[in-house]
Design an enzyme around this catalytic site. Sequence first.
Site, PDB file in Angstrom:
ATOM      1  N   ARG A 124       0.817  -1.231   0.000  1.00 10.96           N
ATOM      2  CA  ARG A 124       0.000   0.000   0.000  1.00 10.96           C
ATOM      3  C   ARG A 124       0.850   1.280   0.000  1.00 10.96           C
ATOM      4  NH1 ARG A 124      -3.254  -2.860   3.816  1.00 10.96           N
ATOM      5  NH2 ARG A 124      -4.986  -3.828   2.720  1.00 10.96           N
ATOM      6  N   LYS A 160       3.367  11.316 -11.211  1.00 13.45           N
ATOM      7  CA  LYS A 160       2.491  10.498 -12.047  1.00 13.45           C
ATOM      8  C   LYS A 160       3.184   9.173 -12.301  1.00 13.45           C
ATOM      9  CE  LYS A 160      -0.261  13.855 -14.627  1.00 13.45           C
ATOM     10  NZ  LYS A 160      -0.568  14.394 -15.974  1.00 13.45           N
ATOM     11  N   GLU A 192      10.550  18.288 -24.814  1.00 13.28           N
ATOM     12  CA  GLU A 192       9.876  18.619 -23.548  1.00 13.28           C
ATOM     13  C   GLU A 192      10.499  19.869 -22.905  1.00 13.28           C
ATOM     14  OE1 GLU A 192       7.181  17.195 -22.279  1.00 13.28           O
ATOM     15  OE2 GLU A 192       7.087  15.140 -23.058  1.00 13.28           O
ATOM     16  N   LYS A 221       8.228  22.875 -13.660  1.00 16.02           N
ATOM     17  CA  LYS A 221       7.322  21.758 -13.372  1.00 16.02           C
ATOM     18  C   LYS A 221       6.995  21.713 -11.881  1.00 16.02           C
ATOM     19  CE  LYS A 221       5.837  17.210 -14.164  1.00 16.02           C
ATOM     20  NZ  LYS A 221       5.825  16.027 -15.002  1.00 16.02           N
ATOM     21  N   GLU A 262      -3.812  17.671 -11.192  1.00 13.29           N
ATOM     22  CA  GLU A 262      -4.280  18.146 -12.498  1.00 13.29           C
ATOM     23  C   GLU A 262      -5.772  18.499 -12.521  1.00 13.29           C
ATOM     24  OE1 GLU A 262      -2.284  16.251 -15.815  1.00 13.29           O
ATOM     25  OE2 GLU A 262      -3.915  16.823 -17.137  1.00 13.29           O
ATOM     26  N   ARG A 285      -2.052  22.225 -14.146  1.00 14.22           N
ATOM     27  CA  ARG A 285      -1.122  21.154 -14.575  1.00 14.22           C
ATOM     28  C   ARG A 285      -1.390  20.710 -16.014  1.00 14.22           C
ATOM     29  NH1 ARG A 285       1.358  16.120 -11.038  1.00 14.22           N
ATOM     30  NH2 ARG A 285       2.567  15.263 -12.753  1.00 14.22           N
ATOM     31  N   ASN A 335       0.569  19.587 -20.825  1.00 18.42           N
ATOM     32  CA  ASN A 335       0.182  18.784 -21.990  1.00 18.42           C
ATOM     33  C   ASN A 335       0.225  19.579 -23.288  1.00 18.42           C
ATOM     34  OD1 ASN A 335      -0.306  16.444 -20.478  1.00 18.42           O
ATOM     35  ND2 ASN A 335      -2.288  17.229 -19.852  1.00 18.42           N
ATOM     36  N   HIS A 358       0.439  17.843 -26.633  1.00 15.88           N
ATOM     37  CA  HIS A 358       0.198  16.414 -26.409  1.00 15.88           C
ATOM     38  C   HIS A 358      -1.072  15.884 -27.072  1.00 15.88           C
ATOM     39  CE1 HIS A 358       3.550  16.780 -23.696  1.00 15.88           C
ATOM     40  NE2 HIS A 358       3.485  15.516 -23.362  1.00 15.88           N
ATOM     41  N   HIS A 363      -0.312  12.597 -28.992  1.00 17.91           N
ATOM     42  CA  HIS A 363      -0.885  11.282 -28.680  1.00 17.91           C
ATOM     43  C   HIS A 363      -1.549  10.676 -29.911  1.00 17.91           C
ATOM     44  CE1 HIS A 363      -0.880  12.343 -24.123  1.00 17.91           C
ATOM     45  NE2 HIS A 363       0.257  11.815 -24.519  1.00 17.91           N
ATOM     46  N   HIS A 419       8.221   9.832 -28.364  1.00 15.66           N
ATOM     47  CA  HIS A 419       7.264  10.710 -27.679  1.00 15.66           C
ATOM     48  C   HIS A 419       7.682  12.187 -27.758  1.00 15.66           C
ATOM     49  CE1 HIS A 419       4.329  12.171 -24.820  1.00 15.66           C
ATOM     50  NE2 HIS A 419       5.307  12.713 -24.109  1.00 15.66           N
TER      51      HIS A 419
HETATM   52  N1  GLY Z   1       3.876  14.915 -17.960  1.00 13.75           N
HETATM   53  C1  GLY Z   1       2.762  15.711 -17.591  1.00 13.75           C
HETATM   54  C2  GLY Z   1       2.569  15.821 -16.128  1.00 13.75           C
HETATM   55  O1  GLY Z   1       3.388  15.361 -15.368  1.00 13.75           O
HETATM   56  O2  GLY Z   1       1.578  16.344 -15.706  1.00 13.75           O
END
Ligand code: GLY
Length: 373
Positions: free
Chosen positions: A124, A146, A188, A230, A240, A244, A248, A251, A255, A269
């Site tokens: 957990r 993430k 990026e 970031k 997000e 946040r 993207n 993106h 995608h 990517h």
């Molecule tokens: N790579 C996008 C984020 O971390 O929100």
Amino acid sequence: MTHIDRVHVPLGARAYDVVIGQGLLAQAGALIAPLLARPRVAVLTESRVAGLHLEALQAGLATESIDAHAHPLAPGEGSKGWDGLREAVEWLLDEKIERRDMVIALGGGVIGDLGGFAAAVLRRGVRFVQVPSSLLAQVDSSVGGKTGINTRHGKNLVGAFHQPALVLADIDLLDTLTPRDFLAGYGEVVKYGLLGDAAFFDWLEVNGPALAKGDKALRQYAVRRSVEMKAGIVARDETEQGERALLNLGHTFCHALEAATGYSERLLHGEGVAIGCALAFELSARIGLCAQETPSRLRAHLRAMGMATELADIPGELPGVEGLIGLMAQDKKVQDGRLRFILARDIGASFVCDDVPGDVLAQLLAEELERRG
Ligand code: GLY
């Protein structure tokens, strides 16, 4: 001794530092030891990165008598699924990793996402340290918590927010990247300038070529500035709910293009992010949000770096306009069936847009596909 930067990610009880500098693997013991309940860690990595950097990490940990068993997964996106997760978690259990122990994820975005998710679900939630080996992982995926895996339904559809306890971004590790992988990660980096820091974009226009050639001080500054941006966004919007989403930028296009090219070597990517940013700025100009010259300036910088900027740069077949828009509609960012784009009023001034005129989007894609001949 070269200079080391520390960027703090202020998330209360989940706060942590991103340490950025050269020679950090050799210092891993001193940097990680204060976080440990006992002097042992479990390292999840992949075989190619292990061949290049695992020994140096283990030697660094050994300076503080930290025992570090390691498990290399197969390289590539294929490991980031249910089978890879099972392999990682079962190995951690075999290693008798306990609730207070530490997992280390040594690798690029795949290992960071998978290792972080394995740590999130093991007992957990076990703490983990990210040691990102790619530029993309150093400036994006290792920071912000993430974690997750891909399923047959799509990428990153199963996962958790699980913040690392520490990130060690060793600039020396970037030396072992292929030029193509480095430039994909640079996609990026440019994104940060575009989404919120025009002065950083100016800096990249001047310093990008030398940075790509290998100047370590410039590389370190680019990683630091990206991580600072970031960290600020993640601290304000960890899960997000709003801001946040700006990360993207590019993106929605990316995608769709990754899906259209089968997530293959045809398009990495970060390459898709760069093309996606160029398209997002072109779309912004056509809607009248930003000056006509702005997308040209962005494309000029990407071209000066030797990067792809348009659909014509992607080898092989692509679907038509309807097909590409259909793939965009499958993106995670779709809400109530509406396509969501990050658009821009200028370089450094992006925002979320849910009502892009469909005809302008279709016309842009038709012209881009036309140029492919
Ligand atoms: N790579 C996008 C984020 O971390 O929100």
